[in-house]
Design an enzyme around this catalytic site. Structure first.
Site, PDB file in Angstrom:
ATOM      1  N   ARG A 105      58.019  23.751  15.569  1.00  0.00           N
ATOM      2  CA  ARG A 105      58.633  24.638  14.567  1.00  0.00           C
ATOM      3  C   ARG A 105      57.514  25.313  13.789  1.00  0.00           C
ATOM      4  O   ARG A 105      56.600  24.638  13.306  1.00  0.00           O
ATOM      5  CB  ARG A 105      59.497  23.843  13.590  1.00  0.00           C
ATOM      6  N   GLU A 153      42.708  24.107   3.427  1.00  0.00           N
ATOM      7  CA  GLU A 153      42.990  25.440   2.856  1.00  0.00           C
ATOM      8  C   GLU A 153      41.872  26.409   3.214  1.00  0.00           C
ATOM      9  O   GLU A 153      40.688  26.052   3.161  1.00  0.00           O
ATOM     10  CB  GLU A 153      43.160  25.339   1.337  1.00  0.00           C
ATOM     11  N   ASP A 187      60.161  41.683  14.526  1.00  0.00           N
ATOM     12  CA  ASP A 187      60.353  40.231  14.426  1.00  0.00           C
ATOM     13  C   ASP A 187      60.950  39.785  15.755  1.00  0.00           C
ATOM     14  O   ASP A 187      62.146  39.964  16.004  1.00  0.00           O
ATOM     15  CB  ASP A 187      61.309  39.946  13.256  1.00  0.00           C
ATOM     16  N   LYS A 228      61.437  28.780  19.286  1.00  0.00           N
ATOM     17  CA  LYS A 228      62.683  29.192  19.951  1.00  0.00           C
ATOM     18  C   LYS A 228      62.402  29.351  21.440  1.00  0.00           C
ATOM     19  O   LYS A 228      62.159  28.348  22.101  1.00  0.00           O
ATOM     20  CB  LYS A 228      63.221  30.476  19.299  1.00  0.00           C
ATOM     21  N   THR A 285      58.709  33.149  15.455  1.00  0.00           N
ATOM     22  CA  THR A 285      58.645  31.701  15.310  1.00  0.00           C
ATOM     23  C   THR A 285      58.022  31.180  16.597  1.00  0.00           C
ATOM     24  O   THR A 285      57.910  31.909  17.585  1.00  0.00           O
ATOM     25  CB  THR A 285      60.046  31.080  15.138  1.00  0.00           C
ATOM     26  N   TYR A 334      43.699  18.172   4.809  1.00  0.00           N
ATOM     27  CA  TYR A 334      43.796  19.417   4.043  1.00  0.00           C
ATOM     28  C   TYR A 334      42.772  20.407   4.560  1.00  0.00           C
ATOM     29  O   TYR A 334      41.620  20.033   4.803  1.00  0.00           O
ATOM     30  CB  TYR A 334      43.538  19.163   2.553  1.00  0.00           C
TER      31      TYR A 334
HETATM   32  N1  DSN Z   1      67.639  33.156  12.871  1.00  0.00           N
HETATM   33  C1  DSN Z   1      68.189  31.836  12.869  1.00  0.00           C
HETATM   34  C2  DSN Z   1      68.842  31.586  14.183  1.00  0.00           C
HETATM   35  O1  DSN Z   1      68.779  32.469  14.990  1.00  0.00           O
HETATM   36  O2  DSN Z   1      69.460  30.544  14.405  1.00  0.00           O
HETATM   37  C3  DSN Z   1      67.149  30.925  12.505  1.00  0.00           C
HETATM   38  O3  DSN Z   1      66.491  31.406  11.355  1.00  0.00           O
END
Ligand code: DSN
Length: 416
Positions: free
Chosen positions: A232, A54, A197, A226, A223, A52
């Site tokens: 993740r 925090e 984003d 990807k 993220t 933990y």
């Molecule tokens: N945006 C989704 C995708 O592109 O598969 C995941 O959140």
């Protein structure tokens, strides 16, 4: 291979091993998926999961954080170096949490967000009504024209009428470059904050293979799993010190409790990979492979939205076909190709059926596929779709593609 799970939970281990087999033998073409590095998986499977922590490095609410502090500090510093920015928060559990934390830091309830329509390629957290972001905030949308491209004059006109507090640029299914400078100009013209984003393209951005949202965006979210190929998770970046302080508070204690230190270690390891010179080669190859995919499918008389791609994904429009995106997704799946149905410009069907398929190149590129293999795969996709009810053909192609996949093994074990 011997695992502790073999003794105490063989049922779960069995499914994990089946998933390993699936990943090794199928062709992964979901544009948002990738194969992370074994080193990232080792970090994620480590004792860090027990801790933990925090708070933030050197300002924790728990004892025993001396080593996780160093790990989080490394993750932050690597992220800042990678994106060449002044501030990074590596704690968001996912991209959705990253986006929500930014909204909660910089907006008040019922403020206005102008984002890309989900059915035009945006994300749920860009204000879709089914998402909390469309319920807490007043959300308005821009979309793409029938040619699959954003019309920036229309975005500017919508912004002028709506007067949003924040404009969100970014997407889950858009295959062209975003004009971040133009978005900034529009945001400034109405006094809005600009959030980019870049979840889908971050791995290309850091390699210089896709436009960088900095210095135009006030805040950037992404993220890490990807095109970046890390664990993740989510990440927030900015150069604005005041926003940075608010964002830290919004992530913790505002939205999340204990950070996932094993994942943060994975992020640090992943960023380390992204900083290596060879990363640029991977990103270049991802783009080149996506271009081959688009070219071959267009030569085979398929409509690729916007007639090509500038990034890692293509959107096949099936509006001129008798079958739906759902039918295509199923047929491709039967032949060992994992993709996803997707809405397309001019969509007439429901999001569960759709008239399109989204295909991406990051995962196959990670396992070593180059232009020649993408040419084979694109032709197989065309063969399958041109004869969509022929399940025998799907079976035959499945075994051919399995043979191809096994020439490019990605993992030799299920747990690292
Ligand atoms: N945006 C989704 C995708 O592109 O598969 C995941 O959140």
């Amino acid at each position: 291979m011997s695992y502790v799970l073999e003794e105490n939970d063989p049922e779960i281990l069995g499914f994990i091993n089946q998933e390993l087999e699936r990943q090794n033998t199928h062709l992964e073409m979901i544009a948002s998926e990738n194969f992370t590095f074994p080193s990232v998986m080792e970090a994620m499977g480590s004792v860090l999961t027990n801790k933990y922590a925090e708070g933030y490095p050197y300002k924790r609410y728990y004892g025993g954080c001396e080593f996780v502090d160093k790990i989080e500090e490394l993750a932050i510093n690597r992220a800042k170096k990678l994106f060449d920015c002044a501030f990074a928060n590596v704690q968001p559990h996912a991209g959705s949490q990253a986006n929500c934390a930014v909204y909660s830091a910089l907006l008040k309830p019922y403020d206005k967000i102008l984002g890309m329509d989900l059915s035009h390629g945006g994300h749920l957290t860009h204000g879709a009504k089914v998402s909390l972001t469309g319920q807490i905030y007043q959300s308005f949308f821009y979309g793409v024209e029938l040619d699959g491209r954003i019309n920036y004059d229309k975005v500017a006109e919508t912004a002028r009428i709506v007067k949003p507090n924040m404009i969100v640029c970014g997407f889950s299914a858009y295959s062209r470059k975003l004009d971040f400078a133009r978005f900034k100009e529009i945001a400034e013209s109405v006094g809005a904050i600009l959030m980019a984003d870049i979840a889908h393209v971050a791995g290309l951005v850091v390699a210089g293979e896709y436009p960088n949202p900095f210095p135009y965006a006030d805040v950037v979210t992404t993220t890490t799993h990807k095109t970046l190929r890390g664990p993740r998770g989510g990440l927030i970046l900015t150069n604005n010190e005041e926003y940075a302080k608010k964002i830290d508070k919004a992530v913790f204690p505002g939205m999340q409790g204990g950070p996932l230190m094993h994942v943060i270690a994975g992020k640090a390891v992943g960023f380390g990979e992204n900083l290596k010179p060879e990363w640029k080669e991977y990103a270049k190859q991802v783009k080149s492979n996506a271009k081959v995919l688009a070219k071959v499918l267009m030569e085979r008389n398929f409509k690729v939205v916007s007639d090509g791609t500038d990034n890692h994904l293509i959107l096949l429009s099936l509006l001129d076909k008798k079958y739906s995106g759902k039918d295509a997704d199923l047929a491709l799946g039967n032949a060992g190709i994992t993709a996803n149905k997707n809405t397309v410009p001019g969509e007439m069907r429901s999001p569960f059926v759709t008239s399109g398929v989204r295909l991406g190149s990051p995962a196959l590129t990670a396992r070593g596929f180059k232009e020649a293999e993408f040419e084979i795969v694109a032709n197989k996709i065309a063969d399958i779709l041109d004869d969509i009810t022929n399940t025998q053909k799907q079976e035959k192609i499945k075994s051919e593609l399995k043979e191809l996949a096994l020439k490019f093994p990605i993992y030799n074990k299920a747990i690292f």
